[in-house]
Design a protein around this motif. Structure first.
Motif, mmCIF file in Angstrom:
data_model
loop_
_atom_site.group_PDB
_atom_site.id
_atom_site.type_symbol
_atom_site.label_atom_id
_atom_site.label_comp_id
_atom_site.label_asym_id
_atom_site.label_seq_id
_atom_site.Cartn_x
_atom_site.Cartn_y
_atom_site.Cartn_z
ATOM 1 N N TYR A 13 0.793 -1.132 0.068
ATOM 2 C CA TYR A 13 0.011 0.075 0.056
ATOM 3 C C TYR A 13 0.827 1.122 -0.106
ATOM 4 O O TYR A 13 0.549 2.331 -0.619
ATOM 5 N N PRO A 14 1.852 1.458 0.721
ATOM 6 C CA PRO A 14 2.584 2.573 0.560
ATOM 7 C C PRO A 14 3.050 2.858 -0.580
ATOM 8 O O PRO A 14 3.093 3.960 -1.046
ATOM 9 N N GLN A 15 3.567 1.795 -1.284
ATOM 10 C CA GLN A 15 4.177 1.726 -2.702
ATOM 11 C C GLN A 15 3.148 2.188 -3.589
ATOM 12 O O GLN A 15 3.428 3.191 -4.644
ATOM 13 N N ALA A 16 1.896 1.740 -3.357
ATOM 14 C CA ALA A 16 0.666 2.077 -4.260
ATOM 15 C C ALA A 16 0.271 3.516 -4.194
ATOM 16 O O ALA A 16 0.228 4.312 -5.157
ATOM 17 N N ALA A 17 0.259 3.976 -2.876
ATOM 18 C CA ALA A 17 -0.096 5.366 -2.664
ATOM 19 C C ALA A 17 1.097 6.222 -3.261
ATOM 20 O O ALA A 17 0.576 7.480 -4.113
ATOM 21 N N ALA A 18 2.269 5.927 -3.283
ATOM 22 C CA ALA A 18 3.393 6.830 -3.998
ATOM 23 C C ALA A 18 3.140 6.919 -5.505
ATOM 24 O O ALA A 18 3.321 7.964 -5.914
ATOM 25 N N ARG A 19 2.822 5.801 -6.047
ATOM 26 C CA ARG A 19 2.762 5.602 -7.479
ATOM 27 C C ARG A 19 1.396 6.642 -7.730
ATOM 28 O O ARG A 19 1.338 7.431 -8.919
ATOM 29 N N PHE A 20 0.290 6.476 -7.094
ATOM 30 C CA PHE A 20 -0.974 7.159 -7.433
ATOM 31 C C PHE A 20 -0.538 8.735 -7.271
ATOM 32 O O PHE A 20 -1.154 9.327 -8.050
ATOM 33 N N GLU A 21 0.339 8.848 -6.277
ATOM 34 C CA GLU A 21 0.351 10.350 -5.938
ATOM 35 C C GLU A 21 1.240 10.986 -7.033
ATOM 36 O O GLU A 21 1.043 12.354 -7.460
ATOM 37 N N SER A 22 2.112 10.263 -7.505
ATOM 38 C CA SER A 22 2.956 10.675 -8.920
ATOM 39 C C SER A 22 2.216 10.916 -9.929
ATOM 40 O O SER A 22 2.159 11.791 -10.721
ATOM 41 N N LEU A 40 -6.675 6.978 -3.795
ATOM 42 C CA LEU A 40 -5.973 7.337 -2.797
ATOM 43 C C LEU A 40 -6.474 7.670 -1.438
ATOM 44 O O LEU A 40 -5.958 7.226 -0.410
ATOM 45 N N ALA A 41 -7.856 7.957 -1.545
ATOM 46 C CA ALA A 41 -8.683 8.102 -0.353
ATOM 47 C C ALA A 41 -8.798 6.804 0.270
ATOM 48 O O ALA A 41 -8.733 6.743 1.529
ATOM 49 N N LEU A 48 -3.578 2.588 5.201
ATOM 50 C CA LEU A 48 -2.624 3.789 5.725
ATOM 51 C C LEU A 48 -2.979 4.153 7.092
ATOM 52 O O LEU A 48 -1.793 4.870 7.542
ATOM 53 N N GLY A 49 -4.145 3.999 7.632
ATOM 54 C CA GLY A 49 -4.562 4.621 8.709
ATOM 55 C C GLY A 49 -4.328 6.249 8.729
ATOM 56 O O GLY A 49 -3.900 6.773 9.790
ATOM 57 N N LYS A 50 -4.743 6.711 7.588
ATOM 58 C CA LYS A 50 -4.550 8.201 7.510
ATOM 59 C C LYS A 50 -5.758 8.785 6.966
ATOM 60 O O LYS A 50 -6.140 9.403 6.016
ATOM 61 N N PRO A 51 -6.823 8.808 8.228
ATOM 62 C CA PRO A 51 -8.046 9.389 7.725
ATOM 63 C C PRO A 51 -8.402 10.764 7.331
ATOM 64 O O PRO A 51 -8.853 11.174 6.354
ATOM 65 N N LEU A 78 -16.712 8.554 6.502
ATOM 66 C CA LEU A 78 -15.517 8.979 7.303
ATOM 67 C C LEU A 78 -15.761 10.026 8.386
ATOM 68 O O LEU A 78 -15.425 9.630 9.524
ATOM 69 N N GLN A 79 -16.620 11.195 8.007
ATOM 70 C CA GLN A 79 -16.932 11.969 9.094
ATOM 71 C C GLN A 79 -17.738 11.349 10.163
ATOM 72 O O GLN A 79 -17.436 11.650 11.452
#
Length: 93
Positions: A13-22, A40-41, A48-51, A78-79
């Motif tokens: 997941y961290p690698q996936a997030a980095a690729r999607f962010e790029s 990414l959401a 990734l535990g980042k709500p 989420l809210q």
């Protein structure tokens, strides 16, 4: 984008997030941006535990497309999950 999906499918997941962010930074296509931001959401919330970051990505989708049902649904969930008072406003959108 394809490498990001591969990382996602293999639970990296961290690698996936980095690729999607790029890809997000490089994409001029509004539909692709929406897809990337929703993905990414999902990653930030579920894996990734980042709500807060998940809510930020959903807000970006809604800035570009205020009536986006999936983004509204996810943001509201989420809210509510976090007990945020903004959920009442989101529910009325």
């Amino acid at each position: 984008l394809e490498l990001g999906e591969l990382y996602y499918r293999t639970h990296q997941y961290p690698q996936a997030a980095a690729r999607f962010e790029s890809a997000e930074l490089a994409s001029p296509d509004p539909k692709q941006l929406t897809h990337l931001r929703l993905r990414l959401a999902e990653l930030h919330h579920a894996h990734l535990g980042k709500p807060e970051e998940a809510m930020r990505r959903l807000a970006l989708v809604l800035e570009a497309n205020p009536g986006h049902k999936e983004a509204l649904r996810r943001l509201l969930a989420l809210q509510i999950e976090r007990g945020l008072p903004e959920a009442a406003t989101t529910a009325r959108m």
